[in-house]
Design a protein around this motif. Structure first.
Motif, short mmCIF file in Angstrom:
data_model
loop_
_atom_site.label_atom_id
_atom_site.label_comp_id
_atom_site.label_asym_id
_atom_site.label_seq_id
_atom_site.Cartn_x
_atom_site.Cartn_y
_atom_site.Cartn_z
N ASP A 91 3.02 -14.83 13.44
CA ASP A 91 1.81 -14.10 13.12
C ASP A 91 1.19 -13.22 14.02
O ASP A 91 0.55 -13.59 14.33
N ALA A 93 -0.46 -10.79 13.50
CA ALA A 93 -1.07 -9.44 13.28
C ALA A 93 -2.85 -9.57 14.09
O ALA A 93 -2.83 -7.80 13.83
N LEU B 35 1.35 -17.40 6.29
CA LEU B 35 1.01 -15.99 5.85
C LEU B 35 0.96 -15.72 6.87
O LEU B 35 -0.19 -15.87 7.63
N PRO B 36 1.63 -14.03 7.99
CA PRO B 36 1.17 -13.58 8.72
C PRO B 36 -0.08 -12.58 8.62
O PRO B 36 0.40 -11.43 8.90
N ALA B 37 -1.04 -13.39 8.43
CA ALA B 37 -2.45 -12.14 8.03
C ALA B 37 -3.74 -12.69 9.40
O ALA B 37 -4.81 -12.34 9.56
N GLY B 38 -2.93 -13.04 11.10
CA GLY B 38 -4.31 -13.53 11.50
C GLY B 38 -5.35 -15.07 11.72
O GLY B 38 -5.73 -15.57 12.17
N GLY B 39 -4.65 -15.92 10.29
CA GLY B 39 -5.42 -16.79 10.16
C GLY B 39 -5.49 -18.07 11.10
O GLY B 39 -6.53 -18.95 11.22
N HIS B 40 -4.22 -18.66 11.57
CA HIS B 40 -3.60 -19.69 12.47
C HIS B 40 -4.32 -19.32 13.94
O HIS B 40 -5.25 -20.67 14.54
N THR B 140 -12.46 -9.31 10.71
CA THR B 140 -11.18 -9.20 11.11
C THR B 140 -10.54 -9.81 10.90
O THR B 140 -9.16 -8.98 10.08
N ARG B 143 -9.32 -7.26 7.29
CA ARG B 143 -8.75 -5.96 7.94
C ARG B 143 -7.15 -6.50 7.62
O ARG B 143 -6.76 -5.98 7.98
N LEU B 144 -7.64 -8.34 9.06
CA LEU B 144 -5.49 -8.65 8.80
C LEU B 144 -4.42 -8.21 7.81
O LEU B 144 -4.43 -8.12 7.41
N ARG B 147 -3.97 -5.61 5.63
CA ARG B 147 -3.11 -4.41 5.96
C ARG B 147 -2.12 -5.64 5.73
O ARG B 147 -1.02 -4.62 5.95
N THR B 148 -2.07 -7.11 5.61
CA THR B 148 -0.57 -7.39 5.70
C THR B 148 0.11 -7.30 3.82
O THR B 148 0.88 -7.38 3.64
N LYS B 150 -1.50 -5.29 2.39
CA LYS B 150 -0.46 -3.95 1.57
C LYS B 150 0.64 -3.54 1.42
O LYS B 150 1.73 -3.24 0.90
N ARG B 151 1.26 -4.43 3.17
CA ARG B 151 2.54 -3.75 2.98
C ARG B 151 4.07 -4.78 2.11
O ARG B 151 4.30 -4.72 1.61
#
Lengths: 225, 267
Positions: A91, A93, B35-40, B140, B143-144, B147-148, B150-151
């Motif tokens: 991840d 991001a 999901l690679p959107a920074g939540g971790h 934050t 936004r991440l 961005r994720t 949208k792709r």
């Protein structure tokens, strides 16, 4: 900003942006020292940005700021929620966000260094984050480490073996390390350094300058030339 | 609201004529912690609660999560539901009242109007988050996520939202828009928001305190996620009347966390 604003960062192709260089490796091997050395050597000729992934606190970012090798505003620290490898591989991001923030704020840049939090031998950077990557080992981990391999040692674009000045004290045989690294890396480059003695890590800086130059050559906008 | 938008897809959970699996694949991808959107890297206040001793074991954690779900979780679910409804509606923008539309003669909203409406909904979220530290963390993550998403699921709504709030819409707004893009219903968007309001905090406690992960998953399984989501959907408020449950303890934890020197999580 227009609602139809075309976000050129959507696609991870390299046109019109800096080369993104990942620096990974185990805790204490010298990633931050190498980052500082590269800033010292390359700062005069290249426009730089640095993203750090501290395991906790902003220790590494603070070290770099104190070292005075780069404008402190050009260093961004990313928190990784106990999982440094997740932040550079699974991840990415937050790291991509930090890199793009630096480019928007200070761009155009030539090189953005992303220093990973100290991790283990399996940690590597996603291609979505780093265009090229360096893996840093040090001799005090023992001369068997290159033989053991792992994705970082085998697949990084450059393997740096640091703290060669300590080799006699820890009984590490540099010849063995060199031979084993060459065997598992199938010809990809390996450089031995002692950043304590060579504060600019000049051999590594020369390699980085070379990849920045070829990146610029490959990814310059043709309509600008 | 009758559950469908004129000419558009069904917007409610159990829409007649929809296959039972409708939207589920998108929901699973969106709610997955991978999901690679920074939540971790967000703990939702759990890191600070662990540091101060407010969370020291599974019982404390269960109380923390129930409180988080009933406050921040409920607000996030309602906001995500509203954002998903808005993104589904071809006559968006004027969603302040679900049945009033202000559209161009061709029946489609102007992009500028849609951008204004997104900013309005985002401001409703902003008004419901008292702590600046939590606002920052929410934007934050939003936004991440945009961005994720949208792709992964390119969509008009996500593009308009990204342009309307370039520094990052609040996370539940981003989640609602992403859910629509992923083919989810607003009910599924609300469920995803409720779910992610507690799972990040639970995982953080597992990592920080070494709690038994199976015990913690049982705690999660016993949370009233479905009841909460159902009641949020049943309310279907105007934007200005969306739930606004405050959680002063979470606000304080977020503010203290930002000032703590040693921290592993962003929030």
């Amino acid at each position: 900003m227009s609602a139809n604003h075309d976000d050129h960062h959507d696609a991870p192709d390299g046109h019109g942006r800096a080369l993104r260089l990942g620096i990974g490796g185990p805790v204490g091997s010298g990633k931050t020292a190498l980052t500082a050395a590269l800033c010292r050597s390359l700062g005069p000729s290249l426009r730089l940005g640095v993203v750090t992934n501290d395991i906790y606190t902003t220790e590494d970012a603070d070290f770099l700021r104190r070292a005075g090798v780069i404008d402190p505003d050009r260093i961004m620290a990313v928190q990784t929620g106990c999982c440094p490898h997740t932040a550079i591989r699974d991840d990415i991001a937050a790291n991509v966000d930090a890199v793009e923030t630096l480019e928007e704020r200070f761009g155009p840049l030539d090189l953005v260094i992303v220093e990973s939090g100290g991790d283990n031998l399996t940690a590597t950077f996603s291609r979505g984050l780093a265009d090229r990557q360096i893996f840093v080992l040090d001799v005090s981990g023992g001369d068997k480490v290159p033989r053991k391999g792992g994705p970082g040692v085998t697949s990084a674009d450059l393997l740096v073996v640091n703290k060669t000045d300590l080799a006699p004290m820890v009984g590490a045989d540099l010849t063995v390390m060199s031979r084993d690294a060459a065997a598992v890396r199938e010809g990809k480059p390996v450089l031995f350094t002692s950043i304590r003695e060579d504060r600019g890590a000049h051999s590594v800086a020369e390699w980085v300058a070379g990849i920045v130059e070829s990146w610029r050559h490959q990814h310059s906008h043709s309509h600008l030339s | 609201m009758d559950g469908t938008a004129a000419g558009g897809p069904a917007v409610n959970g159990a829409a007649p004529g929809m296959p039972p699996t409708h939207g589920l694949a998108g929901l699973l991808l969106l709610a997955d912690s991978r999901l690679p959107a920074g939540g971790h890297a967000h703990s939702g206040g759990a890191e600070e609660a662990c540091r101060t001793g407010a969370i020291s074991g599974p019982e404390d954690l269960a109380r923390f999560l129930r409180g988080r779900l009933a406050t921040a979780g409920r607000v996030a679910a309602a906001l995500a539901w509203s954002a998903c409804v808005a993104a589904h509606d071809p006559k968006f923008p004027d969603m302040r009242r679900p049945n009033s539309h202000n559209t161009a003669p061709d029946g489609h909203a102007h992009a500028a109007d849609a951008a204004t409406a997104w900013r309005l909904l985002d401001a409703e979220a902003d008004a419901r988050i008292a702590s600046p530290a939590q606002r920052l963390a929410s934007r934050t993550q939003g936004r991440l996520l945009v961005r994720t998403a949208k792709r992964v699921w390119p969509s008009t709504a996500l593009g308009t939202l990204a342009g309307a709030v370039p520094d990052g819409a609040h996370h539940p707004i981003a989640l609602g828009a992403a859910a629509q893009a992923a083919g989810c219903t607003p009910a599924q968007a609300a469920m995803a928001a409720a779910y992610t309001s507690v799972t990040g905090a639970a995982t953080a406690a597992v990592r920080l305190l070494g709690l038994d992960p199976v015990t913690v998953h049982r705690v999660l399984a016993e949370l009233p996620l479905a009841d909460l989501t159902d009641s949020v959907i049943a309310e279907q408020h105007d934007w200005s009347a969306l739930p606004a449950h405050a959680a002063p303890a979470l606000d304080l934890l977020a503010e203290q966390h930002l000032r703590t020197e040693v921290r592993l999580f962003v929030s």
